[in-house]
Structures are given as C-alpha cells and as structure tokens.
Design a protein around this motif. Sequence first.
Motif, PDB file in Angstrom:
ATOM      1  N   ARG A   1       0.820  -1.212   0.000  1.00 58.91           N
ATOM      2  CA  ARG A   1       0.000   0.000   0.000  1.00 58.91           C
ATOM      3  C   ARG A   1       0.857   1.266   0.000  1.00 58.91           C
ATOM      4  NH1 ARG A   1      -3.289  -3.845   2.171  1.00 58.91           N
ATOM      5  NH2 ARG A   1      -5.562  -3.525   2.094  1.00 58.91           N
ATOM      6  N   LEU A   2       2.016   1.199   0.627  1.00 61.88           N
ATOM      7  CA  LEU A   2       2.895   2.366   0.675  1.00 61.88           C
ATOM      8  C   LEU A   2       3.638   2.583  -0.636  1.00 61.88           C
ATOM      9  CD1 LEU A   2       4.476   2.133   4.244  1.00 61.88           C
ATOM     10  CD2 LEU A   2       2.579   3.561   3.478  1.00 61.88           C
ATOM     11  N   LEU A   3       3.988   1.498  -1.327  1.00 57.54           N
ATOM     12  CA  LEU A   3       4.855   1.606  -2.494  1.00 57.54           C
ATOM     13  C   LEU A   3       4.131   1.415  -3.819  1.00 57.54           C
ATOM     14  CD1 LEU A   3       7.874  -0.443  -1.079  1.00 57.54           C
ATOM     15  CD2 LEU A   3       7.619   2.051  -1.156  1.00 57.54           C
ATOM     16  N   GLY A   4       2.964   0.745  -3.808  1.00 59.13           N
ATOM     17  CA  GLY A   4       2.247   0.496  -5.052  1.00 59.13           C
ATOM     18  C   GLY A   4       2.954  -0.486  -5.963  1.00 59.13           C
ATOM     19  N   SER A   5       3.905  -1.198  -5.430  1.00 58.73           N
ATOM     20  CA  SER A   5       4.701  -2.152  -6.205  1.00 58.73           C
ATOM     21  C   SER A   5       4.897  -3.418  -5.389  1.00 58.73           C
ATOM     22  CB  SER A   5       6.064  -1.545  -6.562  1.00 58.73           C
ATOM     23  OG  SER A   5       6.961  -2.545  -7.027  1.00 58.73           O
ATOM     24  N   ALA A   6       4.443  -4.544  -5.924  1.00 59.97           N
ATOM     25  CA  ALA A   6       4.601  -5.812  -5.216  1.00 59.97           C
ATOM     26  C   ALA A   6       6.070  -6.200  -5.104  1.00 59.97           C
ATOM     27  CB  ALA A   6       3.807  -6.909  -5.918  1.00 59.97           C
ATOM     28  N   SER A   7       6.827  -5.991  -6.176  1.00 61.10           N
ATOM     29  CA  SER A   7       8.245  -6.373  -6.141  1.00 61.10           C
ATOM     30  C   SER A   7       9.020  -5.507  -5.160  1.00 61.10           C
ATOM     31  CB  SER A   7       8.848  -6.268  -7.551  1.00 61.10           C
ATOM     32  OG  SER A   7       8.681  -4.973  -8.082  1.00 61.10           O
ATOM     33  N   ASP A   8       8.736  -4.202  -5.133  1.00 59.44           N
ATOM     34  CA  ASP A   8       9.402  -3.329  -4.163  1.00 59.44           C
ATOM     35  C   ASP A   8       8.989  -3.673  -2.734  1.00 59.44           C
ATOM     36  OD1 ASP A   8      10.740  -2.011  -6.141  1.00 59.44           O
ATOM     37  OD2 ASP A   8       9.471  -0.226  -6.136  1.00 59.44           O
ATOM     38  N   ALA A   9       7.718  -4.056  -2.565  1.00 54.35           N
ATOM     39  CA  ALA A   9       7.242  -4.448  -1.231  1.00 54.35           C
ATOM     40  C   ALA A   9       7.969  -5.699  -0.755  1.00 54.35           C
ATOM     41  CB  ALA A   9       5.729  -4.694  -1.269  1.00 54.35           C
ATOM     42  N   GLU A  10       8.147  -6.670  -1.642  1.00 52.87           N
ATOM     43  CA  GLU A  10       8.882  -7.888  -1.287  1.00 52.87           C
ATOM     44  C   GLU A  10      10.304  -7.547  -0.848  1.00 52.87           C
ATOM     45  OE1 GLU A  10       8.595 -10.070  -4.892  1.00 52.87           O
ATOM     46  OE2 GLU A  10       6.745 -11.107  -4.330  1.00 52.87           O
ATOM     47  N   ASP A  11      10.949  -6.649  -1.585  1.00 55.44           N
ATOM     48  CA  ASP A  11      12.327  -6.257  -1.252  1.00 55.44           C
ATOM     49  C   ASP A  11      12.383  -5.546   0.103  1.00 55.44           C
ATOM     50  OD1 ASP A  11      13.184  -7.313  -3.635  1.00 55.44           O
ATOM     51  OD2 ASP A  11      13.317  -5.386  -4.678  1.00 55.44           O
ATOM     52  N   ALA A  12      11.400  -4.675   0.357  1.00 56.28           N
ATOM     53  CA  ALA A  12      11.380  -3.943   1.626  1.00 56.28           C
ATOM     54  C   ALA A  12      11.199  -4.896   2.802  1.00 56.28           C
ATOM     55  CB  ALA A  12      10.265  -2.902   1.606  1.00 56.28           C
ATOM     56  N   VAL A  13      10.349  -5.902   2.629  1.00 57.57           N
ATOM     57  CA  VAL A  13      10.132  -6.872   3.702  1.00 57.57           C
ATOM     58  C   VAL A  13      11.390  -7.715   3.920  1.00 57.57           C
ATOM     59  CG1 VAL A  13       8.801  -8.910   4.391  1.00 57.57           C
ATOM     60  CG2 VAL A  13       7.629  -6.935   3.397  1.00 57.57           C
ATOM     61  N   GLN A  14      12.058  -8.081   2.834  1.00 63.06           N
ATOM     62  CA  GLN A  14      13.291  -8.851   2.979  1.00 63.06           C
ATOM     63  C   GLN A  14      14.369  -8.028   3.686  1.00 63.06           C
ATOM     64  OE1 GLN A  14      13.641 -11.990   2.557  1.00 63.06           O
ATOM     65  NE2 GLN A  14      15.810 -12.016   3.123  1.00 63.06           N
ATOM     66  N   ASP A  15      14.456  -6.739   3.355  1.00 60.25           N
ATOM     67  CA  ASP A  15      15.411  -5.865   4.038  1.00 60.25           C
ATOM     68  C   ASP A  15      15.060  -5.741   5.525  1.00 60.25           C
ATOM     69  OD1 ASP A  15      16.819  -5.445   1.739  1.00 60.25           O
ATOM     70  OD2 ASP A  15      15.960  -3.467   1.308  1.00 60.25           O
ATOM     71  N   THR A  16      13.773  -5.761   5.831  1.00 56.06           N
ATOM     72  CA  THR A  16      13.344  -5.721   7.230  1.00 56.06           C
ATOM     73  C   THR A  16      13.813  -6.971   7.962  1.00 56.06           C
ATOM     74  OG1 THR A  16      11.385  -4.422   6.630  1.00 56.06           O
ATOM     75  CG2 THR A  16      11.335  -5.532   8.764  1.00 56.06           C
ATOM     76  N   PHE A  17      13.734  -8.108   7.288  1.00 53.43           N
ATOM     77  CA  PHE A  17      14.214  -9.349   7.904  1.00 53.43           C
ATOM     78  C   PHE A  17      15.721  -9.266   8.187  1.00 53.43           C
ATOM     79  CE2 PHE A  17      16.183 -13.571   7.508  1.00 53.43           C
ATOM     80  CZ  PHE A  17      15.588 -14.181   8.595  1.00 53.43           C
ATOM     81  N   LEU A  18      16.462  -8.674   7.261  1.00 55.67           N
ATOM     82  CA  LEU A  18      17.914  -8.535   7.482  1.00 55.67           C
ATOM     83  C   LEU A  18      18.189  -7.651   8.692  1.00 55.67           C
ATOM     84  CD1 LEU A  18      19.163  -8.124   3.789  1.00 55.67           C
ATOM     85  CD2 LEU A  18      19.205 -10.183   5.218  1.00 55.67           C
ATOM     86  N   ARG A  19      17.381  -6.598   8.875  1.00 51.93           N
ATOM     87  CA  ARG A  19      17.537  -5.749  10.065  1.00 51.93           C
ATOM     88  C   ARG A  19      17.178  -6.541  11.327  1.00 51.93           C
ATOM     89  NH1 ARG A  19      18.487  -3.152   5.964  1.00 51.93           N
ATOM     90  NH2 ARG A  19      18.427  -0.880   5.723  1.00 51.93           N
ATOM     91  N   TRP A  20      16.150  -7.352  11.235  1.00 55.14           N
ATOM     92  CA  TRP A  20      15.733  -8.213  12.355  1.00 55.14           C
ATOM     93  C   TRP A  20      16.842  -9.194  12.708  1.00 55.14           C
ATOM     94  CZ3 TRP A  20      12.414  -8.938  16.182  1.00 55.14           C
ATOM     95  CH2 TRP A  20      12.080 -10.221  16.624  1.00 55.14           C
ATOM     96  N   GLN A  21      17.447  -9.735  11.694  1.00 53.71           N
ATOM     97  CA  GLN A  21      18.534 -10.699  11.884  1.00 53.71           C
ATOM     98  C   GLN A  21      19.739 -10.057  12.563  1.00 53.71           C
ATOM     99  OE1 GLN A  21      20.343 -12.158   8.207  1.00 53.71           O
ATOM    100  NE2 GLN A  21      20.299 -14.241   9.016  1.00 53.71           N
ATOM    101  N   ALA A  22      20.019  -8.799  12.209  1.00 48.29           N
ATOM    102  CA  ALA A  22      21.212  -8.127  12.742  1.00 48.29           C
ATOM    103  C   ALA A  22      20.977  -7.474  14.100  1.00 48.29           C
ATOM    104  CB  ALA A  22      21.682  -7.067  11.747  1.00 48.29           C
ATOM    105  N   ALA A  23      19.713  -7.338  14.510  1.00 54.08           N
ATOM    106  CA  ALA A  23      19.389  -6.608  15.750  1.00 54.08           C
ATOM    107  C   ALA A  23      19.661  -7.458  16.988  1.00 54.08           C
ATOM    108  CB  ALA A  23      17.922  -6.196  15.723  1.00 54.08           C
ATOM    109  N   ASP A  24      19.802  -6.785  18.115  1.00 59.67           N
ATOM    110  CA  ASP A  24      19.865  -7.464  19.405  1.00 59.67           C
ATOM    111  C   ASP A  24      18.421  -7.689  19.840  1.00 59.67           C
ATOM    112  OD1 ASP A  24      20.202  -8.418  21.937  1.00 59.67           O
ATOM    113  OD2 ASP A  24      21.650  -6.883  22.551  1.00 59.67           O
TER     114      ASP A  24
END
Length: 313
Positions: A24-47
Amino acid sequence: MLVSAQEVEVFEAARPRLEAIAYRLLGSASDAEDAVQDTFLRWQAADRELIETPEAWLTKVLTNLCLNRLTSARARRETYVGQWLPEPVLAGDRMLGPSDTVEQRDSVSIAMLAVMERLSARERVVYVLREAFGYSHAEIAEVLDLTESNCQQIYRRAKQHLAADRRRVPVDAAAARRIVEEFLAAALSGRTDALVRMLTDDAISVGDGGGLIFSLPSPVTGKVRVARFLRGLFTPSERKWELLGGRPVLYAAVANGVPAMVVMIEGRVAGVISLDVTTDGIAAVHAQVNPGKLARAGRQWDSSDHGDPLESW
C-alpha cells in the motif's frame, strides 16, 4: 547474529501484514517484497533480546525503509516512459491484506493507490496505517518519531487530498465475472453506446507499458472518448496479434478488489485490465501491460483455479 527458529517464526508470522503495509505504501509488489526482505535482514542483525514488542519494531523498520524507497521511486517516475500505474495483485494474494472494511478494500484498489501518489511520503504512511490497519495516532507517532498531534494533522491533510475519491462497489468473484462479461460484450459489440452507458461522465482510461509495450502516452478522458478508444482496442486485428506476440485469451478475475480481465498470450499473463466500479458506473479502466509489473500476478495466476476463458481470438 544467529536467528533462532522461534525468532524466524516471529518474523514469518508478521510477514503477511508487513507485505500488505509495504504494498500500500509503495504500489509495487516487487518493491514491497524487497522492503520486507530488508526488514528481515535488520531483524537478523538486531539485538532481539532488547526488542520488547517485535510487531511494533518490525513495523517501524519497514515503514522507514518504505519512506526511503518512496523518495527514490518518485525520482525514478519523473523519467518513467508513459503513464505510471501500480502493480496489480490478484485475489487470494496475502499482499492484499485485510479487507473487512470499506476503507481497507478501497486502500488497495488500483485507483486509490494511484491517487495516493498525490500524498507526501509521511501523509501516505499515516493514512495507510490509520485507514487500512487501524493503528492509533499514538502508535503511528511512535513509528514516525512524531508527536500525536502532528500525526493527527498529517492524517487530516491526507484525507483532504483524497476527499474527491469515490466509493467503490464491493464485488466477489461471481459479481466480478458478470461485470466483466457485460463490459466485454459492450466492447466487442462494435458500437459505443453500450459502453457509454456503463461509464461515468468523467471516466478515464490509463495504460502502463513502461516503454516496453505500446500504450498511449497520456490518459483518455470522458466517457465518449473512452468508449471509442475501448471499441478500437477490443476490435480483433491480425496486426495487433502480431505486435502482441500471439492471440490473446481473456479471463475474468478480481484484482485489487475490483473486477478485472487477465490477458493471457502464449500461456503467460500479458496484461491485467482493472475496472474501477463505483456507485455511478465504471470510473476508470486501468490496463497494466508492463512485463516488469506482472511477475507476481503471473505466479498467482499459475497457482490458482481461474475457470474458463471469456473470449479467445
């Protein structure tokens, strides 16, 4: 840091909601997938031991990633070839998110996603989180590092920008098929009067080919002009089939909560034509034919039962 199986489960449980917000924020399914994957990488790196509420933390990280993407995406769209339309998502895709209320359904329509391009990045975030996901202003303020009163002001501005948008008619698969069948019969009749009756006075037709597939460089507006354009578009022609790379086969579908036609050519999804059906009639015809914006719809189509075609040339 290594992620435990339980921590992966926490993220995967949140993934559908994160995808729905990002789309809904990006209007792009592919960009949304990338943003969620980047969020997972931040989750992985966080304490993660320091994260008290994973849902809130993940939403904040995702939202800030989307804010950055919105800025760069708008810069890219200044050089986009032709008309820009959001990426269509077919019924059954979890990226569509919640659809219990009118506001939730409207927020994911192609028409609304296109209209939301008028909003600033922050206005879009506040509007989406409030309207589509029911976040309180206090929660949104925490996500954006703003005051609650500031969020309320931003929300009011967003509502004012979108005030002219009309309510859409909710449809299920059966209703969508009936609407698409009627629309297609009118388009194939060789006359414009039947189409004119289905369209609103200020109807618009927009096509997005991304410079890869031919589409008109500007929208067609007004019900008579739109009807004439659609009559020509749906007139069978060997020359058209040659340009398209094969004879199209049309199916009825639901995309982004509205009636749609999926155009298949040689076994691939070559286009998704969405009908923005309002209480006054069909207000817009959105044709997405850019191959780069049809990948997720193609995967969803291949994995679903889509019934018999409406028309095959």
